[in-house]
Design an enzyme around this catalytic site. Structure first.
Site, mmCIF file in Angstrom:
data_model
loop_
_atom_site.group_PDB
_atom_site.id
_atom_site.type_symbol
_atom_site.label_atom_id
_atom_site.label_comp_id
_atom_site.label_asym_id
_atom_site.label_seq_id
_atom_site.Cartn_x
_atom_site.Cartn_y
_atom_site.Cartn_z
ATOM 1 N N CYS A 159 -7.251 1.310 12.420
ATOM 2 C CA CYS A 159 -8.670 0.995 12.266
ATOM 3 C C CYS A 159 -9.286 0.592 13.606
ATOM 4 O O CYS A 159 -10.482 0.475 13.721
ATOM 5 C CB CYS A 159 -8.871 -0.096 11.226
ATOM 6 S SG CYS A 159 -7.951 -1.565 11.609
ATOM 7 N N SER A 203 0.841 -1.199 0.000
ATOM 8 C CA SER A 203 0.000 0.000 0.000
ATOM 9 C C SER A 203 0.876 1.250 0.000
ATOM 10 O O SER A 203 1.774 1.378 0.841
ATOM 11 C CB SER A 203 -0.879 -0.019 1.255
ATOM 12 O OG SER A 203 -1.613 1.168 1.349
ATOM 13 N N HIS A 210 0.433 4.462 0.772
ATOM 14 C CA HIS A 210 0.467 5.507 1.815
ATOM 15 C C HIS A 210 1.308 5.120 3.021
ATOM 16 O O HIS A 210 1.542 5.947 3.908
ATOM 17 C CB HIS A 210 -0.957 5.931 2.218
ATOM 18 C CG HIS A 210 -1.706 4.963 3.072
ATOM 19 N ND1 HIS A 210 -1.834 5.133 4.421
ATOM 20 C CD2 HIS A 210 -2.383 3.833 2.783
ATOM 21 C CE1 HIS A 210 -2.577 4.154 4.923
ATOM 22 N NE2 HIS A 210 -2.919 3.355 3.933
HETATM 23 N N1 PLP Z 1 -2.419 -4.580 6.072
HETATM 24 C C1 PLP Z 1 -1.696 -4.010 7.043
HETATM 25 C C2 PLP Z 1 -0.647 -4.806 7.759
HETATM 26 C C3 PLP Z 1 -1.913 -2.670 7.388
HETATM 27 O O1 PLP Z 1 -1.190 -2.108 8.361
HETATM 28 C C4 PLP Z 1 -2.918 -1.944 6.687
HETATM 29 C C5 PLP Z 1 -3.224 -0.534 7.048
HETATM 30 O O2 PLP Z 1 -3.154 -0.139 8.180
HETATM 31 C C6 PLP Z 1 -3.635 -2.596 5.666
HETATM 32 C C7 PLP Z 1 -3.362 -3.916 5.394
HETATM 33 C C8 PLP Z 1 -4.687 -1.876 4.876
HETATM 34 O O3 PLP Z 1 -4.067 -1.026 3.933
HETATM 35 P P1 PLP Z 1 -4.852 0.212 3.281
HETATM 36 O O4 PLP Z 1 -4.944 1.269 4.317
HETATM 37 O O5 PLP Z 1 -4.009 0.619 2.115
HETATM 38 O O6 PLP Z 1 -6.186 -0.311 2.843
#
Ligand code: PLP
Length: 367
Positions: free
Chosen positions: A317, A192, A194
């Site tokens: 989250c 990802s 960001h």
């Molecule tokens: N996987 C992990 C380990 C993450 O830390 C995150 C985001 O916090 C995600 C997946 C989700 O990524 P995105 O924010 O790009 O949807």
């Protein structure tokens, strides 16, 4: 303001912004159009694909652009196929865990592998589930709450012995530690933008040749028919520029961030603060899960916020959920430690002065 929550998100790298700019204004064409005006956008997409592939040791044809880590994780897990036995670690992000739940409604069985109290997934535990028929494995490369890096190459080669596909969520790792898909041996990898200085809402899924993967969305034939939807050219170009910046300076920034991390830990020890660092080495540089026994992590976060210091209690989250996170539960952290846990995530933009202010803030709250 001191920002020490880089595991939640990072600021856009100026090089990424500069690379994106032309594709937001002058070169705004839809990359799928056949006319000449679209050729710059089309070329930029393919150049970004090649740059990203080079950063993780992949071939450009193995990179498919997505809307970020959540989509990449969902897509990978859903490619396990209906009715299969899926095994994931209990430490996974909800983007994997909740996708597993959806697959259970489609007739799959899911086994969650419990880590040891140090936060590692033990190969023998994986072998036992593979022996019972699991044929799809999803284990993250580095955990977003603990920073613990898993022995993915070893776990993956075990999965392959039993003919299972292996996915790794490398969202926290790509751009922070060296990641090479050939060394790891994995079949699918999520990332990802960001999390490494790219824009939000864009990421990619690495798909090894020969892995049968059904599109997640139905629509146009973009991304060689694998991912429908008009490509977000500016964001993709920004992601490639950000990743290249990070990878070109990886050794230097890892050392720099590790030095900051050591300073922070030494500062707390010197002030006589009682704490435990959760998880175990190897760690992602700069990601610290610290537990202060008897303290309240939520209260620490809010009092640090009043000092203009941003830290977190766990996954972004989960920040409005005051329950003990599933990760801290999985490593069986005692409640008095778990409730007093904060996550501090530093990166190369942080300074020694930032770290000193973080230590001073924590010491004043905890004392
Ligand atoms: N996987 C992990 C380990 C993450 O830390 C995150 C985001 O916090 C995600 C997946 C989700 O990524 P995105 O924010 O790009 O949807």
């Amino acid at each position: 303001m001191i920002y020490a929550d880089h595991a939640a998100t990072t600021a856009l790298d100026p090089a990424a912004f500069a690379a994106m700019n032309p594709f937001l204004f002058e070169q705004f064409a839809n990359a799928s159009q056949p006319y000449f005006f679209a050729s710059a956008a089309r070329q930029a997409l393919e150049q970004a694909r090649a740059e990203i592939a080079a950063c993780i040791g992949a071939a450009p044809s193995q990179i498919v652009f997505t809307s970020g880590g959540t989509e990449s994780d969902n897509w990978a897990v859903k490619c396990a196929g209906e009715g299969r036995h899926i095994v994931a670690s209990a430490l996974e992000h909800h983007a994997v865990l909740n996708a597993c739940r959806v697959m259970e409604r489609r007739g799959c069985t899911t086994t969650l592998l419990q880590p040891n109290t140090a936060g590692h997934i033990e190969p023998e535990k994986l072998r036992a589930v593979l022996l019972s028929g699991a044929r799809f494995v999803s284990i993250m490369l580095a955990n977003n709450e603990l920073g613990t890096v898993q022995p993915i190459a070893e776990l993956c080669s075990l999965a392959h012995e039993y003919g299972a596909l292996f996915h790794t969520d490398a969202v926290q790792a790509v751009g922070h530690i060296p990641v090479d898909v050939e060394t790891l041996g994995i079949d699918l990898l999520s990332a990802s933008a960001h999390k490494f200085g790219g824009p939000k809402g864009v990421g990619f899924l690495y798909i090894r040749e020969g892995v049968a993967i059904e599109p997640l969305f139905d629509g146009g034939a973009q991304e060689s028919g694998r991912r429908a939807g008009t490509e977000n050219v500016a964001a993709i170009v920004g992601m490639a520029a950000a990743l290249k910046q990070r990878c070109d300076a990886l050794d230097v920034s890892m050392r720099q961030v590790q030095a900051l991390e050591e300073r922070l830990l030494a500062g707390l020890c010197a002030a006589g603060i009682v704490f435990r660092r959760n998880g175990s080495a190897p760690f992602l540089p700069g990601l610290l899960s610290l537990s202060f026994p008897g303290a309240d992590g939520e209260a620490i976060l809010h009092r640090m916020d009043l000092m203009d210091i941003c830290i977190s209690t766990g996954a972004a989250c989960d920040s409005r959920d005051t329950q003990i996170s599933h990760v801290l539960q999985a490593i069986e952290l005692e409640e008095c430690y778990a409730r007093g846990t904060v996550r501090i995530s530093l990166d190369r933009s942080n300074t020694v002065e930032d770290v000193e202010a973080i230590v001073a803030g924590l010491v004043s709250i905890l004392k």
